[in-house]
Design a protein around this motif. Structure first.
Motif, PDB file in Angstrom:
ATOM      1  N   ASP A  41      -7.192  -2.441   8.794  1.00  0.00           N
ATOM      2  CA  ASP A  41      -8.475  -1.780   8.609  1.00  0.00           C
ATOM      3  C   ASP A  41      -9.500  -2.066   9.703  1.00  0.00           C
ATOM      4  O   ASP A  41     -10.703  -1.907   9.479  1.00  0.00           O
ATOM      5  CB  ASP A  41      -9.064  -2.165   7.251  1.00  0.00           C
ATOM      6  N   PRO A  54      -4.622   6.055   2.227  1.00  0.00           N
ATOM      7  CA  PRO A  54      -4.170   5.307   1.052  1.00  0.00           C
ATOM      8  C   PRO A  54      -4.625   5.966  -0.250  1.00  0.00           C
ATOM      9  O   PRO A  54      -5.701   6.575  -0.321  1.00  0.00           O
ATOM     10  CB  PRO A  54      -4.841   3.929   1.224  1.00  0.00           C
ATOM     11  N   ASP A  55      -3.800   5.850  -1.274  1.00  0.00           N
ATOM     12  CA  ASP A  55      -4.139   6.390  -2.581  1.00  0.00           C
ATOM     13  C   ASP A  55      -5.406   5.738  -3.128  1.00  0.00           C
ATOM     14  O   ASP A  55      -5.646   4.538  -2.929  1.00  0.00           O
ATOM     15  CB  ASP A  55      -3.000   6.138  -3.579  1.00  0.00           C
ATOM     16  N   ASN A  56      -6.216   6.555  -3.817  1.00  0.00           N
ATOM     17  CA  ASN A  56      -7.394   6.061  -4.541  1.00  0.00           C
ATOM     18  C   ASN A  56      -8.383   5.333  -3.645  1.00  0.00           C
ATOM     19  O   ASN A  56      -9.076   4.405  -4.068  1.00  0.00           O
ATOM     20  CB  ASN A  56      -6.971   5.140  -5.690  1.00  0.00           C
ATOM     21  N   GLU A  57      -8.450   5.757  -2.384  1.00  0.00           N
ATOM     22  CA  GLU A  57      -9.406   5.180  -1.439  1.00  0.00           C
ATOM     23  C   GLU A  57     -10.254   6.295  -0.850  1.00  0.00           C
ATOM     24  O   GLU A  57      -9.831   7.452  -0.794  1.00  0.00           O
ATOM     25  CB  GLU A  57      -8.683   4.433  -0.316  1.00  0.00           C
ATOM     26  N   ASP A  58     -11.444   5.938  -0.387  1.00  0.00           N
ATOM     27  CA  ASP A  58     -12.330   6.932   0.219  1.00  0.00           C
ATOM     28  C   ASP A  58     -12.349   6.811   1.731  1.00  0.00           C
ATOM     29  O   ASP A  58     -13.273   7.242   2.389  1.00  0.00           O
ATOM     30  CB  ASP A  58     -13.747   6.800  -0.338  1.00  0.00           C
ATOM     31  N   ARG A  59     -11.277   6.210   2.299  1.00  0.00           N
ATOM     32  CA  ARG A  59     -11.185   6.116   3.753  1.00  0.00           C
ATOM     33  C   ARG A  59      -9.750   6.338   4.179  1.00  0.00           C
ATOM     34  O   ARG A  59      -8.805   6.267   3.390  1.00  0.00           O
ATOM     35  CB  ARG A  59     -11.717   4.776   4.271  1.00  0.00           C
ATOM     36  N   GLU A  64       0.845  -1.198   0.000  1.00  0.00           N
ATOM     37  CA  GLU A  64       0.000   0.000   0.000  1.00  0.00           C
ATOM     38  C   GLU A  64       0.874   1.239   0.000  1.00  0.00           C
ATOM     39  O   GLU A  64       1.991   1.232   0.513  1.00  0.00           O
ATOM     40  CB  GLU A  64      -0.880  -0.014   1.256  1.00  0.00           C
ATOM     41  N   GLU A 108      -5.636  -5.252   4.614  1.00  0.00           N
ATOM     42  CA  GLU A 108      -6.877  -5.392   5.380  1.00  0.00           C
ATOM     43  C   GLU A 108      -6.584  -5.565   6.871  1.00  0.00           C
ATOM     44  O   GLU A 108      -7.423  -5.236   7.721  1.00  0.00           O
ATOM     45  CB  GLU A 108      -7.702  -6.577   4.869  1.00  0.00           C
TER      46      GLU A 108
END
Length: 247
Positions: free
Chosen positions: A191, A38-43, A6, A188
């Motif tokens: 997370d 993280p890149d290109n994530e919505d969280r 990541e 994961e």
């Protein structure tokens, strides 16, 4: 060979201690936080660093004897992480309502997590401040660094670590077996709230790690914070500051 796990933006914040009239050292801060977006994530993830500083890195050695823990406090949309870092109030039985100052941004940069087979590494490089100041030095934040990073098995007790336990699903619990720590071959594992990580200082020179730390971090944009409402002295100049007293 290393396997990419990541990458993204990393932000450091400290929250001043409740009763501190001003902030001049680590003794006047309550907590040190690390945000991973993280890149290109919505969280994003909000982690607390247990000793209020990153583990020591000993120059000329591949590892330090010092280790430190981090724990995932929250995983949510970046805006919610930003709100969590803002000023807050809470109730006590003896002193009524107490106020918490906003957390102070003290570093922003890029990070990468990569798996090297027998160990996983967390590497970062700061974009701000350009020069490490007193605040970063005392909090153990280098201009760039890499750490061996592992996840704690929540089924086994580890002295000095919080009692909180993440609600890992079965497929992640099975990764641990009877091991106290495992490497991060799957992001994961990061997370889940209360997931606990251990960092061991590795090196402060990333030239031979192969980490890709390109890209430009955007602390205020990513966390949807109004820059004018936040103290920036620590981020710009590396000085400790209290958001209530910053000029």
């Amino acid at each position: 060979m290393s396997d990419y796990v990541e990458q993204g933006d990393v932000y450091f914040f400290y929250r001043p201690a409740i009763d501190a009239d001003e902030v001049n050292s680590i003794d006047e801060i309550q907590r040190l936080f690390l945000v991973l977006a993280p890149d290109n994530e919505d969280r994003a993830r909000l982690l607390v660093i247990g000793q209020k500083r990153l583990p020591e890195i000993v120059e000329g050695k591949s590892k330090s004897s010092e280790r430190g823990w981090m724990m995932n406090l929250m995983i949510a949309a970046p805006k919610r992480i930003g709100e969590r870092l803002g000023p807050d109030t809470y109730e006590t039985k003896t002193e009524g309502t107490r106020e918490l100052s906003a957390a102070v941004p003290v570093g922003e940069g890029r990070y990468e997590i990569f798996d090297a087979g027998d160990s996983t590494f967390f590497a970062y490089r700061l974009a701000q401040p350009e020069d490490i100041g007193e605040a970063q030095s005392e909090l153990g934040i280098s201009h760039e660094a890499s750490y061996v990073i592992s996840v704690r098995n929540p089924a086994l007790d580890v002295s000095g670590f919080p009692d909180a336990s993440p609600d890992f699903p079965a497929h992640l619990k099975n990764k641990f077996g009877d091991k106290r720590w495992i490497r991060i071959d799957d992001s994961e594992l990061l997370d889940y709230e209360d997931a606990q990580l251990v960092l061991v200082g590795a090196k402060d020179d990333l030239s031979d790690t192969g980490a890709d730390l390109s890209g430009k971090p955007d602390l205020f944009g990513t966390l949807e914070l109004q820059k004018r409402d936040w103290p920036t002295k620590s981020l710009k100049n590396g000085e400790f500051t209290d958001p209530n007293n910053e000029e």
